[in-house]
Write a protein that holds these residues in place. Structure first.
Motif, PDB file in Angstrom:
ATOM      1  N   TYR A 153       0.468  -1.143   0.057  1.00  0.00           N
ATOM      2  CA  TYR A 153       0.043   0.024  -0.113  1.00  0.00           C
ATOM      3  C   TYR A 153       0.867   1.384  -0.333  1.00  0.00           C
ATOM      4  O   TYR A 153       0.519   2.330  -0.694  1.00  0.00           O
ATOM      5  CB  TYR A 153      -0.815   0.002   1.205  1.00  0.00           C
ATOM      6  CG  TYR A 153      -2.074   1.077   1.211  1.00  0.00           C
ATOM      7  CD1 TYR A 153      -3.239   0.926   0.661  1.00  0.00           C
ATOM      8  CD2 TYR A 153      -1.587   2.238   1.839  1.00  0.00           C
ATOM      9  CE1 TYR A 153      -4.228   1.984   0.653  1.00  0.00           C
ATOM     10  CE2 TYR A 153      -2.646   3.201   1.778  1.00  0.00           C
ATOM     11  CZ  TYR A 153      -3.944   2.942   1.299  1.00  0.00           C
ATOM     12  OH  TYR A 153      -4.842   4.036   1.218  1.00  0.00           O
ATOM     13  N   ALA A 154       1.761   1.416   0.830  1.00  0.00           N
ATOM     14  CA  ALA A 154       2.597   2.576   1.043  1.00  0.00           C
ATOM     15  C   ALA A 154       3.352   2.987  -0.186  1.00  0.00           C
ATOM     16  O   ALA A 154       3.360   4.290  -0.568  1.00  0.00           O
ATOM     17  CB  ALA A 154       3.556   2.338   2.215  1.00  0.00           C
ATOM     18  N   PRO A 155       3.857   2.152  -1.161  1.00  0.00           N
ATOM     19  CA  PRO A 155       4.474   2.208  -2.197  1.00  0.00           C
ATOM     20  C   PRO A 155       3.673   3.200  -3.272  1.00  0.00           C
ATOM     21  O   PRO A 155       4.239   3.973  -4.066  1.00  0.00           O
ATOM     22  CB  PRO A 155       4.935   1.144  -3.072  1.00  0.00           C
ATOM     23  CG  PRO A 155       5.216   0.277  -1.804  1.00  0.00           C
ATOM     24  CD  PRO A 155       3.938   0.570  -0.918  1.00  0.00           C
ATOM     25  N   LEU A 156       2.284   3.062  -3.255  1.00  0.00           N
ATOM     26  CA  LEU A 156       1.457   3.627  -3.992  1.00  0.00           C
ATOM     27  C   LEU A 156       1.330   5.378  -3.893  1.00  0.00           C
ATOM     28  O   LEU A 156       0.795   6.050  -4.274  1.00  0.00           O
ATOM     29  CB  LEU A 156       0.206   3.201  -3.980  1.00  0.00           C
ATOM     30  CG  LEU A 156      -0.136   1.702  -4.287  1.00  0.00           C
ATOM     31  CD1 LEU A 156      -1.543   1.261  -4.412  1.00  0.00           C
ATOM     32  CD2 LEU A 156       0.299   1.565  -5.893  1.00  0.00           C
ATOM     33  N   LEU A 157       1.744   5.538  -2.312  1.00  0.00           N
ATOM     34  CA  LEU A 157       1.659   7.003  -1.692  1.00  0.00           C
ATOM     35  C   LEU A 157       3.174   7.613  -1.961  1.00  0.00           C
ATOM     36  O   LEU A 157       3.120   8.785  -2.298  1.00  0.00           O
ATOM     37  CB  LEU A 157       1.265   6.894  -0.276  1.00  0.00           C
ATOM     38  CG  LEU A 157       0.190   6.287   0.103  1.00  0.00           C
ATOM     39  CD1 LEU A 157       0.029   6.067   1.631  1.00  0.00           C
ATOM     40  CD2 LEU A 157      -1.156   7.075  -0.483  1.00  0.00           C
ATOM     41  N   VAL A 158       4.223   6.891  -1.721  1.00  0.00           N
ATOM     42  CA  VAL A 158       5.516   7.518  -1.624  1.00  0.00           C
ATOM     43  C   VAL A 158       6.608   6.990  -2.696  1.00  0.00           C
ATOM     44  O   VAL A 158       7.697   7.325  -2.790  1.00  0.00           O
ATOM     45  CB  VAL A 158       5.863   7.517  -0.363  1.00  0.00           C
ATOM     46  CG1 VAL A 158       4.993   8.238   0.619  1.00  0.00           C
ATOM     47  CG2 VAL A 158       6.217   6.341   0.337  1.00  0.00           C
ATOM     48  N   LEU A 278      -5.439  -3.359   3.884  1.00  0.00           N
ATOM     49  CA  LEU A 278      -5.022  -2.452   3.189  1.00  0.00           C
ATOM     50  C   LEU A 278      -3.921  -3.126   2.088  1.00  0.00           C
ATOM     51  O   LEU A 278      -4.204  -2.753   0.776  1.00  0.00           O
ATOM     52  CB  LEU A 278      -4.579  -1.224   3.666  1.00  0.00           C
ATOM     53  CG  LEU A 278      -5.476  -0.158   4.196  1.00  0.00           C
ATOM     54  CD1 LEU A 278      -4.893   0.730   5.387  1.00  0.00           C
ATOM     55  CD2 LEU A 278      -6.656   0.382   3.388  1.00  0.00           C
ATOM     56  N   GLY A 279      -2.939  -3.538   2.719  1.00  0.00           N
ATOM     57  CA  GLY A 279      -2.016  -4.260   1.719  1.00  0.00           C
ATOM     58  C   GLY A 279      -2.502  -5.249   0.972  1.00  0.00           C
ATOM     59  O   GLY A 279      -2.124  -5.408  -0.226  1.00  0.00           O
ATOM     60  N   ILE A 280      -3.347  -6.323   1.580  1.00  0.00           N
ATOM     61  CA  ILE A 280      -3.687  -7.378   0.980  1.00  0.00           C
ATOM     62  C   ILE A 280      -4.816  -6.982  -0.242  1.00  0.00           C
ATOM     63  O   ILE A 280      -4.771  -7.731  -1.375  1.00  0.00           O
ATOM     64  CB  ILE A 280      -4.422  -8.390   2.087  1.00  0.00           C
ATOM     65  CG1 ILE A 280      -3.620  -9.038   2.828  1.00  0.00           C
ATOM     66  CG2 ILE A 280      -5.562  -9.444   0.956  1.00  0.00           C
ATOM     67  CD1 ILE A 280      -4.272 -10.002   3.932  1.00  0.00           C
ATOM     68  N   PHE A 281      -5.542  -5.985  -0.012  1.00  0.00           N
ATOM     69  CA  PHE A 281      -6.425  -5.457  -0.936  1.00  0.00           C
ATOM     70  C   PHE A 281      -5.775  -5.118  -2.390  1.00  0.00           C
ATOM     71  O   PHE A 281      -6.266  -5.020  -3.538  1.00  0.00           O
ATOM     72  CB  PHE A 281      -7.564  -4.758  -0.479  1.00  0.00           C
ATOM     73  CG  PHE A 281      -8.617  -5.317   0.420  1.00  0.00           C
ATOM     74  CD1 PHE A 281      -8.670  -6.607   0.620  1.00  0.00           C
ATOM     75  CD2 PHE A 281      -9.737  -4.520   0.811  1.00  0.00           C
ATOM     76  CE1 PHE A 281      -9.539  -7.284   1.379  1.00  0.00           C
ATOM     77  CE2 PHE A 281     -10.676  -5.196   1.380  1.00  0.00           C
ATOM     78  CZ  PHE A 281     -10.486  -6.665   1.841  1.00  0.00           C
ATOM     79  N   VAL A 282      -4.543  -4.352  -2.089  1.00  0.00           N
ATOM     80  CA  VAL A 282      -3.960  -3.812  -2.994  1.00  0.00           C
ATOM     81  C   VAL A 282      -3.164  -4.899  -3.806  1.00  0.00           C
ATOM     82  O   VAL A 282      -3.146  -4.911  -4.887  1.00  0.00           O
ATOM     83  CB  VAL A 282      -2.755  -2.561  -2.739  1.00  0.00           C
ATOM     84  CG1 VAL A 282      -2.073  -2.566  -3.588  1.00  0.00           C
ATOM     85  CG2 VAL A 282      -3.800  -1.360  -2.300  1.00  0.00           C
ATOM     86  N   ARG A 283      -2.548  -5.756  -3.086  1.00  0.00           N
ATOM     87  CA  ARG A 283      -1.964  -6.939  -3.734  1.00  0.00           C
ATOM     88  C   ARG A 283      -2.930  -7.592  -4.522  1.00  0.00           C
ATOM     89  O   ARG A 283      -2.629  -8.274  -5.592  1.00  0.00           O
ATOM     90  CB  ARG A 283      -1.234  -7.912  -2.781  1.00  0.00           C
ATOM     91  CG  ARG A 283      -0.514  -9.027  -3.157  1.00  0.00           C
ATOM     92  CD  ARG A 283      -0.038  -9.654  -2.091  1.00  0.00           C
ATOM     93  NE  ARG A 283      -0.792 -10.536  -1.186  1.00  0.00           N
ATOM     94  CZ  ARG A 283      -0.398 -11.278  -0.126  1.00  0.00           C
ATOM     95  NH1 ARG A 283       0.803 -11.432   0.074  1.00  0.00           N
ATOM     96  NH2 ARG A 283      -1.310 -11.921   0.426  1.00  0.00           N
ATOM     97  N   LEU A 284      -4.217  -7.889  -4.036  1.00  0.00           N
ATOM     98  CA  LEU A 284      -5.078  -8.519  -4.757  1.00  0.00           C
ATOM     99  C   LEU A 284      -5.538  -7.911  -6.071  1.00  0.00           C
ATOM    100  O   LEU A 284      -5.428  -8.742  -7.255  1.00  0.00           O
ATOM    101  CB  LEU A 284      -6.187  -8.868  -4.022  1.00  0.00           C
ATOM    102  CG  LEU A 284      -6.219 -10.121  -2.759  1.00  0.00           C
ATOM    103  CD1 LEU A 284      -7.525  -9.780  -2.059  1.00  0.00           C
ATOM    104  CD2 LEU A 284      -6.170 -11.326  -3.344  1.00  0.00           C
TER     105      LEU A 284
END
Length: 344
Positions: A153-158, A278-284
């Motif tokens: 998730y964080a890589p999508l922000l920064v 949050l991380g799982i949903f982005v990964r999916l």
């Protein structure tokens, strides 16, 4: 799944069913979820074929936990036949009445949730004996799950490099927040206790009327986790008044529990779970092309913010405020558009 692999699995299913006396049985595939596990309904038989590919979803944990749950008087599907090496099992079909479907058609929300809470009370009164042979929900596992936020998730922000630089300090902050709960070994924790995995079973009395699904990843840990998972659902909003009422309902039935300790665990685990989800949903979405989970991100982010507003979690909140400044905001439209691009 590749065509070759699917052909192999289809042949394995046919062979297994023939050995169970169901040769040539027509199968109806049920909608897939976030895992590699699949289910097929044997029409008119009251049975499901579970296809749990051994390399991705070993079958043995499911069999073990189903046995433990039934030993507590709870309704896990009966297993009529299984082959651990093939990763196939023939199990009882609980039908169609999931909590999700019932709630969508106007069923009594409070009654369903109270039944689910009562089932947890039954499980938790059984204590650690109901988790016999199940791994611990320890600090290593909690850290591994919390890392999904910083890794996906964080890589999508920064950006990936900035997120990678923060990873160690972020995990240290989370480990501190979860230090006490990581030592808890009190009950069997099902870990995905929410309305998609609960069913109302006709003709059964008391807590046996609550059918339990998707429990194969169970661990031994804190009783707060599954109650939190139910009340702070990633997929639907639970009214605050109902949430408070159900917390009280649970604690009233377990007077032996230290309420202050329970709520401290609840709050730490809420932060951990929402970060993980949050991380799982982005990964999916990004890795597996399962874009429907993106619709739930705003709700999970709100729950994550609420969790970190609790005083005990302020150090973790302050770390994110200082080092991951955009974390409070929903993902930018450009990031969401990129996640929705077809996988090549």
């Amino acid at each position: 799944m590749s065509l070759t692999l699917e052909t192999h699995r289809a042949a394995a299913r046919e062979m297994f069913l023939a050995g169970c006396g169901h040769a040539g049985q027509r199968l109806h595939a049920l909608p897939a979820d976030a895992s590699a596990r699949r289910y097929f309904r044997l029409e008119g038989q009251g049975l499901l074929l579970m296809d749990s590919p051994p390399g991705a979803e070993p079958l043995a944990p499911y069999l073990r936990v189903a046995h433990l749950l039934r030993g507590c008087g709870l309704s896990a599907p009966k297993v009529l036949a299984s082959d651990i090496e093939l990763g196939l099992a023939l199990v009882e079909d609980f039908g169609h009445a999931t909590y999700t479907r019932l709630l969508a058609t106007g069923h009594d929300e409070e009654a369903l949730y109270r039944l689910a809470v009562d089932a947890l009370v039954r499980l938790h009164r059984a204590g650690p004996q109901a988790a016999d042979g199940v791994p611990a929900y320890d600090g290593r596992k909690l850290d591994e799950e919390a890392a999904l936020f910083i890794d996906w998730y964080a890589p999508l922000l920064v950006g990936e490099q900035a997120a990678a630089r923060l990873r160690g300090a972020y995990l240290d902050a989370f480990a501190t927040a979860c230090r006490e709960v990581a030592l808890c070994r009190e009950v069997l924790v099902l870990r995905d206790y929410h309305v998609d995995n609960l069913m109302l079973l006709e003709g059964r009395e008391g807590v046996a009327a609550c059918g339990l699904l998707d429990f194969q990843d169970a661990l031994c840990g804190s009783p707060a986790y599954d109650l939190m998972s139910l009340l702070e659902d990633a997929r639907r909003d639970v009214p605050e008044a109902l949430r408070a009422s159900l917390l009280t309902h649970y604690l009233d039935q377990r007077p032996e529990v230290d309420g202050r300790r329970f709520m401290a665990d609840y709050q730490a685990l809420a932060a951990q779970r929402h970060a993980k989800v949050l991380g799982i949903f982005v990964r999916l979405a990004r890795r597996d092309g399962k874009l429907g989970y993106l619709d739930h991100l705003p709700r999970v982010l709100r729950l994550f913010r609420e969790a970190l507003d609790r005083p005990a979690l302020h150090p973790l909140r302050d770390f994110l405020d200082c080092n991951l400044v955009p974390w409070r905001d929903e993902l930018p439209a450009a990031a969401l558009d990129a996640l929705r691009e077809p996988i090549l």
